[in-house]
Each structure stands twice: as C-alpha cells, then as structure tokens.
Design a protein around this motif. Structure first.
Motif, PDB file in Angstrom:
ATOM      1  N   CYS A   1       2.283   2.055 -12.415  1.00 19.64           N
ATOM      2  CA  CYS A   1       2.860   0.901 -11.733  1.00 19.64           C
ATOM      3  C   CYS A   1       3.537   1.317 -10.431  1.00 19.64           C
ATOM      4  CB  CYS A   1       3.852   0.168 -12.633  1.00 19.64           C
ATOM      5  SG  CYS A   1       5.292   1.132 -13.105  1.00 19.64           S
ATOM      6  N   ALA A   2       3.781   0.326  -9.586  1.00 19.20           N
ATOM      7  CA  ALA A   2       4.515   0.512  -8.339  1.00 19.20           C
ATOM      8  C   ALA A   2       5.480  -0.653  -8.178  1.00 19.20           C
ATOM      9  CB  ALA A   2       3.558   0.582  -7.153  1.00 19.20           C
TER      10      ALA A   2
ATOM     11  N   ALA B   1       3.516   0.027   1.244  1.00 22.74           N
ATOM     12  CA  ALA B   1       2.981  -0.137  -0.112  1.00 22.74           C
ATOM     13  C   ALA B   1       1.471  -0.297  -0.078  1.00 22.74           C
ATOM     14  CB  ALA B   1       3.632  -1.346  -0.775  1.00 22.74           C
ATOM     15  N   ILE B   2       0.970  -1.111   0.859  1.00 23.11           N
ATOM     16  CA  ILE B   2      -0.481  -1.322   0.960  1.00 23.11           C
ATOM     17  C   ILE B   2      -1.188  -0.008   1.272  1.00 23.11           C
ATOM     18  CG2 ILE B   2      -2.287  -2.426   2.324  1.00 23.11           C
ATOM     19  CD1 ILE B   2      -0.465  -4.823   2.637  1.00 23.11           C
ATOM     20  N   GLU B   3      -0.632   0.755   2.207  1.00 24.35           N
ATOM     21  CA  GLU B   3      -1.245   2.033   2.581  1.00 24.35           C
ATOM     22  C   GLU B   3      -1.313   2.976   1.381  1.00 24.35           C
ATOM     23  OE1 GLU B   3      -0.643   5.650   5.857  1.00 24.35           O
ATOM     24  OE2 GLU B   3       0.670   3.903   5.859  1.00 24.35           O
ATOM     25  N   PHE B   4      -0.246   3.018   0.593  1.00 28.97           N
ATOM     26  CA  PHE B   4      -0.221   3.873  -0.589  1.00 28.97           C
ATOM     27  C   PHE B   4      -1.236   3.411  -1.626  1.00 28.97           C
ATOM     28  CE2 PHE B   4       1.285   4.556  -4.930  1.00 28.97           C
ATOM     29  CZ  PHE B   4       1.459   5.936  -4.957  1.00 28.97           C
ATOM     30  N   LEU B   5      -1.279   2.099  -1.879  1.00 34.98           N
ATOM     31  CA  LEU B   5      -2.134   1.565  -2.942  1.00 34.98           C
ATOM     32  C   LEU B   5      -3.618   1.659  -2.602  1.00 34.98           C
ATOM     33  CD1 LEU B   5       0.053  -1.520  -3.911  1.00 34.98           C
ATOM     34  CD2 LEU B   5      -0.315   0.542  -5.270  1.00 34.98           C
ATOM     35  N   GLN B   6      -3.949   1.750  -1.332  1.00 32.94           N
ATOM     36  CA  GLN B   6      -5.352   1.914  -0.958  1.00 32.94           C
ATOM     37  C   GLN B   6      -5.919   3.242  -1.466  1.00 32.94           C
ATOM     38  OE1 GLN B   6      -5.192   1.354   3.294  1.00 32.94           O
ATOM     39  NE2 GLN B   6      -5.804  -0.806   3.161  1.00 32.94           N
ATOM     40  N   ASP B   7      -5.078   4.255  -1.488  1.00 37.31           N
ATOM     41  CA  ASP B   7      -5.528   5.573  -1.930  1.00 37.31           C
ATOM     42  C   ASP B   7      -5.032   5.939  -3.324  1.00 37.31           C
ATOM     43  OD1 ASP B   7      -6.805   6.056   0.544  1.00 37.31           O
ATOM     44  OD2 ASP B   7      -4.900   6.695   1.426  1.00 37.31           O
ATOM     45  N   ASN B   8      -4.104   5.148  -3.842  1.00 36.06           N
ATOM     46  CA  ASN B   8      -3.510   5.458  -5.145  1.00 36.06           C
ATOM     47  C   ASN B   8      -3.437   4.186  -5.990  1.00 36.06           C
ATOM     48  OD1 ASN B   8      -2.293   8.391  -4.572  1.00 36.06           O
ATOM     49  ND2 ASN B   8      -1.860   7.091  -2.796  1.00 36.06           N
ATOM     50  N   PRO B   9      -4.557   3.733  -6.512  1.00 39.39           N
ATOM     51  CA  PRO B   9      -4.549   2.489  -7.290  1.00 39.39           C
ATOM     52  C   PRO B   9      -3.678   2.603  -8.534  1.00 39.39           C
ATOM     53  CG  PRO B   9      -6.633   3.658  -7.548  1.00 39.39           C
ATOM     54  CD  PRO B   9      -5.892   4.354  -6.455  1.00 39.39           C
TER      55      PRO B   9
ATOM     56  N   ALA C   1      -7.981  -5.063  -7.624  1.00 37.93           N
ATOM     57  CA  ALA C   1      -6.552  -5.316  -7.417  1.00 37.93           C
ATOM     58  C   ALA C   1      -5.767  -5.077  -8.697  1.00 37.93           C
ATOM     59  CB  ALA C   1      -6.354  -6.744  -6.945  1.00 37.93           C
ATOM     60  N   PRO C   2      -4.561  -4.541  -8.573  1.00 43.09           N
ATOM     61  CA  PRO C   2      -3.702  -4.379  -9.746  1.00 43.09           C
ATOM     62  C   PRO C   2      -3.196  -5.727 -10.238  1.00 43.09           C
ATOM     63  CG  PRO C   2      -2.491  -3.852  -7.756  1.00 43.09           C
ATOM     64  CD  PRO C   2      -3.914  -4.081  -7.338  1.00 43.09           C
ATOM     65  N   ARG C   3      -2.698  -5.754 -11.467  1.00 44.30           N
ATOM     66  CA  ARG C   3      -2.044  -6.956 -11.962  1.00 44.30           C
ATOM     67  C   ARG C   3      -0.699  -7.097 -11.253  1.00 44.30           C
ATOM     68  NH1 ARG C   3      -4.454  -9.547 -16.349  1.00 44.30           N
ATOM     69  NH2 ARG C   3      -6.574  -8.714 -16.496  1.00 44.30           N
TER      70      ARG C   3
ATOM     71  N   GLY D   1       5.652 -11.125  -0.269  1.00 49.21           N
ATOM     72  CA  GLY D   1       4.926 -10.650  -1.433  1.00 49.21           C
ATOM     73  C   GLY D   1       3.669 -11.443  -1.703  1.00 49.21           C
ATOM     74  N   LEU D   2       3.711 -12.751  -1.432  1.00 49.40           N
ATOM     75  CA  LEU D   2       2.528 -13.590  -1.621  1.00 49.40           C
ATOM     76  C   LEU D   2       1.408 -13.156  -0.683  1.00 49.40           C
ATOM     77  CD1 LEU D   2       4.268 -17.073  -1.920  1.00 49.40           C
ATOM     78  CD2 LEU D   2       3.289 -15.719  -3.783  1.00 49.40           C
ATOM     79  N   GLN D   3       1.766 -12.821   0.558  1.00 50.14           N
ATOM     80  CA  GLN D   3       0.766 -12.351   1.525  1.00 50.14           C
ATOM     81  C   GLN D   3       0.255 -10.963   1.142  1.00 50.14           C
ATOM     82  OE1 GLN D   3       3.384 -12.764   4.902  1.00 50.14           O
ATOM     83  NE2 GLN D   3       2.350 -14.620   5.629  1.00 50.14           N
ATOM     84  N   LEU D   4       1.171 -10.102   0.718  1.00 53.99           N
ATOM     85  CA  LEU D   4       0.769  -8.752   0.324  1.00 53.99           C
ATOM     86  C   LEU D   4      -0.207  -8.788  -0.848  1.00 53.99           C
ATOM     87  CD1 LEU D   4       3.062  -5.654  -0.003  1.00 53.99           C
ATOM     88  CD2 LEU D   4       1.395  -6.173  -1.767  1.00 53.99           C
ATOM     89  N   ALA D   5       0.033  -9.666  -1.795  1.00 51.93           N
ATOM     90  CA  ALA D   5      -0.826  -9.752  -2.980  1.00 51.93           C
ATOM     91  C   ALA D   5      -2.268 -10.055  -2.604  1.00 51.93           C
ATOM     92  CB  ALA D   5      -0.297 -10.810  -3.936  1.00 51.93           C
ATOM     93  N   GLN D   6      -2.455 -10.802  -1.529  1.00 51.64           N
ATOM     94  CA  GLN D   6      -3.808 -11.157  -1.099  1.00 51.64           C
ATOM     95  C   GLN D   6      -4.487 -10.040  -0.304  1.00 51.64           C
ATOM     96  OE1 GLN D   6      -4.090 -15.451   0.250  1.00 51.64           O
ATOM     97  NE2 GLN D   6      -1.866 -15.280   0.110  1.00 51.64           N
ATOM     98  N   LEU D   7      -3.719  -9.014   0.079  1.00 49.66           N
ATOM     99  CA  LEU D   7      -4.263  -7.910   0.872  1.00 49.66           C
ATOM    100  C   LEU D   7      -4.524  -6.652   0.038  1.00 49.66           C
ATOM    101  CD1 LEU D   7      -1.983  -8.233   4.034  1.00 49.66           C
ATOM    102  CD2 LEU D   7      -4.344  -9.031   3.778  1.00 49.66           C
ATOM    103  N   LEU D   8      -4.177  -6.680  -1.232  1.00 50.23           N
ATOM    104  CA  LEU D   8      -4.335  -5.487  -2.056  1.00 50.23           C
ATOM    105  C   LEU D   8      -5.807  -5.137  -2.224  1.00 50.23           C
ATOM    106  CD1 LEU D   8      -1.632  -6.153  -4.794  1.00 50.23           C
ATOM    107  CD2 LEU D   8      -1.547  -4.482  -2.930  1.00 50.23           C
ATOM    108  N   PRO D   9      -6.137  -3.858  -2.172  1.00 53.13           N
ATOM    109  CA  PRO D   9      -7.541  -3.441  -2.281  1.00 53.13           C
ATOM    110  C   PRO D   9      -8.107  -3.687  -3.673  1.00 53.13           C
ATOM    111  CG  PRO D   9      -6.082  -1.532  -2.341  1.00 53.13           C
ATOM    112  CD  PRO D   9      -5.224  -2.710  -2.012  1.00 53.13           C
TER     113      PRO D   9
END
Length: 247
Positions: free
Chosen positions: A12-13, A47-55, A81-83, A70-78
């Motif tokens: 988790c993150a 966070a997005i940069e980290f999650l792109q390489d570390n799901p 996507a995580p829960r 957070g709503l915008q970030l959730a739509q940008l996750l690679p």
C-alpha cells in the motif's frame, strides 16, 4: 492456486498533504499485519511518479489536496490501477468519490477500528480466485455492527437495518427486530456501514438500498414506509443509484 498467495501482505501507499495525517495512517498500517507500506507522499505528482514504477495493491488517498486533488489523481493512476480507499475531512466529497471505483471512504479523524475494517475489505477484494477470503455478496448477509443502547452494545446485522432517522443528537434505527434508539450521529453510523449500501436521502434519513422498494420524485418507500427525499440530497441520491446500477 497456491494457498500462500492468499496470505501475502497487501502492498500500500499513502497520499496526503498533511504530515500528521501521513503519520497517523503510517502508524495504522504498521499495526495491521497484512499491510506492507511501500511509500507515503505529500505531493500527488510524486505519488504518481512512484506508482508508475512501483505498483501497489491499495492507495489510501486524501481527496482535498493542492494542485491535484485525490479524485483527479485516482484517474491518472497507471494500469492496472490499485484499489483506492479515499480519506478526507470533507463529507461532501463522498458523492464525488462514488463516481470512481473506490473501495471505501474514510472520514477524518479516522478511528483505528474503522481503518482496520477498510483494510479487511481491501484484503477480501484482492483475494485470489479460490482463496478462502471472498467478496461473495452472500457473505455480507452476516456483516454486523454493534450499536450502543442502554449501556450495552447490541449486535445488528447490516442486512437487517432498514433505515435510520435522526432525532436531535440521537438516531432511531428501524430493523427487522424493531426500533432502536442510540446516541449516535449520522456521520458515526456511516463510518460503520459498508460503502455503497446505504445513502442519505434527507437531513433526517439514511436508508438501506437493499430494502429500497421504489423511488418517486419527492419520496421513496423502504420496507413499506414512505420517506421524503430532501431537495439538497436529491441529485446526490440519484447519482448514487446510477453509479450502483439501480437506475
């Protein structure tokens, strides 16, 4: 299926612009044996940069953040996507969060027992096919909450709760076994209930969608009882029904 897969930690993150909130959630994660915290961030872009390489499996995501919500970030996750488990001090964001595939919604200040409940939902949702943990809706019939009444805690099955009526600082709960008066707020009750199954329709009423029988322009019927829809709650209520496939 290897049974050990069902027991692996959930990675988790945490994303929250408030340092204190990050510390609290990190401490909570450390106390849940099946959670493995891989990163915590105050900046959404970091966070997005980290999650792109570390799901990861789950992201605890604050909604009200500068620059990128957070709503915008959730739509940008690679993808994949995580829960998402949203965290916020602003209850008005709950409806917007339902438009995204969020697993849960935690209102600050977040109590540890409520955090654990959300973590278990994540574990159930991510259990491998064939694992003993499952998200079979039939199991939700046994999900219960404990309501304080007359200096004791009474067990109430979630499936047995029809609706709640606000009476000043009290709530009257209408259930299959009768009425219960408890010193409780709507916010406190909503934190205990599973997400997506209950919704406010009026400043004085919260209803179970399981027992919703029909909807009219200004009223609903729940288990034979007609209840009003508040004007300020109408659009959010209808949007909730659309999102959960009931319209």
């Amino acid at each position: 299926m290897d049974p050990t897969l069902a027991r692996r930690p959930l990675t988790c993150a945490i994303v929250d612009d408030e340092p204190l909130a990050l510390d609290v959630l990190a401490e909570y994660c450390a106390q849940v044996p099946f959670l493995a915290l891989k990163g915590q961030f105050q900046e959404a872009l970091a966070a997005i940069e980290f999650l792109q390489d570390n799901p990861v499996d789950v992201v605890f995501l604050d909604i009200h953040m500068p620059r990128l919500t957070g709503l915008q970030l959730a739509q940008l996750l690679p993808a994949p996507a995580p829960r998402i488990i949203f965290t916020t001090a602003h209850a008005e964001y709950a409806v917007a969060s339902y438009e995204l595939p969020a697993l849960d919604y935690l209102l600050k200040p977040i109590r540890f027992e409520r955090f654990v409940q959300a973590a278990h939902r994540a574990r159930a949702a991510l259990a491998p096919i064939g694992a003993t943990t499952t998200t079979d809706p039939a199991e939700n019939l046994n999900e219960a909450l404990f309501i304080r009444q007359d200096n004791r805690l009474r067990r109430v099955l979630v499936a047995d709760l029809f609706y709640a009526e606000g009476q000043k600082e009290y709530l009257m709960l209408y259930t299959t076994t009768g009425k219960m008066l408890t010193l409780q707020s709507f916010r406190g009750l909503e934190e205990l209930l599973p997400p997506g199954q209950f919704v406010r329709i009026h400043k004085s009423y919260l209803i179970s969608l399981r027992h919703l029988e029909f909807v009219e322009r200004t009223r609903v019927q729940v288990h034979g009882t007609s209840l009003p829809i508040g004007e300020t709650y109408r659009e959010a209520f209808l949007e909730h029904l659309r999102y959960h496939g009931r319209m």
